[in-house]
Enzyme design. Structure first.
Site, PDB file in Angstrom:
ATOM      1  N   CYS A   1       1.100  -0.784  -0.241  1.00 28.21           N
ATOM      2  CA  CYS A   1       0.024  -0.475  -0.080  1.00 28.21           C
ATOM      3  C   CYS A   1       0.611   1.050   0.033  1.00 28.21           C
ATOM      4  O   CYS A   1       0.150   2.174   0.026  1.00 28.21           O
ATOM      5  CB  CYS A   1      -0.806   0.065   0.946  1.00 28.21           C
ATOM      6  SG  CYS A   1      -0.100  -0.106   2.819  1.00 28.21           S
TER       7      CYS A   1
ATOM      8  N   GLU B   1       7.492  -1.074  11.689  1.00 29.13           N
ATOM      9  CA  GLU B   1       6.242  -2.598  11.068  1.00 29.13           C
ATOM     10  C   GLU B   1       6.675  -3.649  10.703  1.00 29.13           C
ATOM     11  O   GLU B   1       7.562  -3.478   9.749  1.00 29.13           O
ATOM     12  CB  GLU B   1       5.315  -1.224  10.694  1.00 29.13           C
ATOM     13  CG  GLU B   1       5.599  -1.085   8.828  1.00 29.13           C
ATOM     14  CD  GLU B   1       5.277  -1.844   8.056  1.00 29.13           C
ATOM     15  OE1 GLU B   1       4.260  -3.153   8.348  1.00 29.13           O
ATOM     16  OE2 GLU B   1       5.927  -1.818   6.954  1.00 29.13           O
TER      17      GLU B   1
END
Length: 450
Positions: free
Chosen positions: A50, A114
């Site tokens: 994304c 992340e």
């Protein structure tokens, strides 16, 4: 051949442009094959998330490959080259290796640290393997990147210091709703990001988690993992009206939640988090009273999760340690690659020496037929030891020298000094790339370090 990386990410482009460049499913497979078929490219790998679309290729011509990959990204996205090119970044050889290792470690993510990106790189590797667009160069590079990412996360705790996109989204949700424990949440989709969202919501104390998915059975499986319930996508409008928090990440490629599906909220606000690219949620819902919509673009603008954004010393230390590991791993990887390039030449030299030795031993035995067996064995072993000792120092030294940036020149000098057929090392290199090959007899000084 050399490694090239051409990409676009949240660091270089607005989300609106990323949305157009984003590829998944059949479009991703087609881009992968289009790159692989180019005359300048031997191997291809595409990382599409994304927040980024990156093409990695093993190429023989830098400029030709950059132009070809840029043209393909333009054609697949429908964005003219002149509009796309300013947002692209290009990394070559050592910089390409460093970039991929940084990406796999979470250092280049919108939310630094992340852990989702590690799985996304793994998916990119598997797709390229399944589609047969990989060879030894990119396969080993991607495998090494995964190992680096795992080491960074285990050694530095950067994944604990850096929240996921979902975690950052929920931080923003609390600014709107207050504490989210005990709230009702709706997750639209049942893929990996939806699973992460559901798990994060459950850990945050959300009491009622509903999964809405096009394939109902997949929704049921995900709902069971968090003690929630599943609904059909046809029930989405009713569930939107009942939810306090909505997280959508279907990857459908078209709007899943439109403005007419979201009812105004006069007494109980609702927070929508759109993690899909292209968007799942119509931006027009922002005009609906009582509705807050956060998407990737607004998360990017929020600054949460970026380097040093909170002044947290532990977080900064984890990021610094991660960067040191990446630099160390890049150095080790490049040394191994350079040493591997000279190994076929070393094997070719030992093979030639062995052939010369055997020929001379044969002539000696034919001239002295009265030599007894024990003497023959002693002579043979003595000559072999002499040859091994003569070759040991130069072959060990050339492998050490090969680790430098000019290592290929030492292999070339070895071929010139010993008059080695230049086609022989290349043939050995091709043979060593065959899975399960046992190697070339006569390489008594170690095999390919890779």
């Amino acid at each position: 051949m050399s490694v090239l990386a051409v990409g676009v990410s949240h660091r270089t482009a607005p989300v609106a442009l990323l949305e157009r460049v984003s590829v998944s499913g059949d479009a991703l497979v087609k881009l992968l094959h289009d790159v692989h078929r180019d005359a300048c490219v031997a191997e291809a790998l595409v990382v599409s998330t994304c927040n980024r679309v990156e093409v990695y290729a093993d190429v023989d011509r830098f400029h030709g490959a950059v132009t070809a990959v840029t043209d393909m990204l333009s054609r697949h996205s429908g964005i003219p080259v002149e509009a796309l090119a300013p947002h692209l970044y290009v990394h070559y050889e050592e910089r390409a290796v460093h970039h991929l290792f940084s990406v796999a470690s979470g250092l280049d993510s919108m939310v630094v640290g992340e852990g989702q990106i590690l799985g996304q790189v793994r998916q990119a590797l598997r797709l390229a393997q399944d589609q047969d667009t990989l060879g030894p160069t990119l396969n080993e590079l991607a495998q090494h990147a995964l190992r680096v990412g795992k080491r960074v996360h285990s050694d530095t705790g950067i994944d604990r210091a850096g929240a996921s996109l979902v975690g950052v989204g929920l931080t923003l949700a609390e600014r709107v709703l207050g504490p989210i424990a005990g709230r009702r949440a709706l997750v639209v989709g049942a893929g990996s990001m939806s699973a992460l969202s559901a798990a994060t919501l459950a850990r945050a104390g959300v009491s009622d988690i509903v999964i809405a998915n096009r394939t109902y059975e997949r929704g049921v499986r995900l709902a069971e993992t968090v003690g929630g319930r599943a609904v059909a996508l046809d029930d989405l409008t009713a569930e939107l009206a009942a939810a306090d928090i909505v997280i959508s990440c279907t990857g459908a490629g078209n709007l899943v939640v439109t403005a007419d599906m979201v009812a105004p909220r006069s007494d109980r606000p609702v927070f929508l988090l759109d993690l899909a690219l292209p968007h799942d949620v119509d931006p027009a819902v922002r005009a609906v009273p009582g509705v807050t919509l956060v998407d990737l673009e607004s998360m990017q603008d929020s600054g949460l999760g970026q380097d040093g954004e909170d002044g947290d010393g532990g977080r900064a230390a984890a990021i610094a340690a991660a960067r040191r590991i990446v630099v160390e791993e890049v150095g080790g990887y490049l040394e191994a690659v350079r040493a591997a390039r000279v190994t076929p030449t070393v094997i070719a030299l030992r093979t030639k020496a062995s052939e010369v030795m055997e020929a001379e031993l044969g002539r000696l035995m034919s001239r002295v037929p009265e030599m007894d067996g024990r003497t023959r064995e002693e002579v043979t072993q003595t000559i072999r030891r002499v040859v091994d000792k003569l070759l040991h120092e130069p072959t060990v030294r050339v492998k050490q020298l090969a680790a430098s940036s000019s290592g290929d020149h030492y292999a070339e000098a070895l071929r010139e000094l010993f008059n080695l057929d230049p086609q022989v090392p290349e043939a050995i290199r091709r043979t060593s790339e065959i899975p399960g090959d046992a190697g070339i007899p006569g390489d008594t000084d170690g095999g390919n370090p890779r």
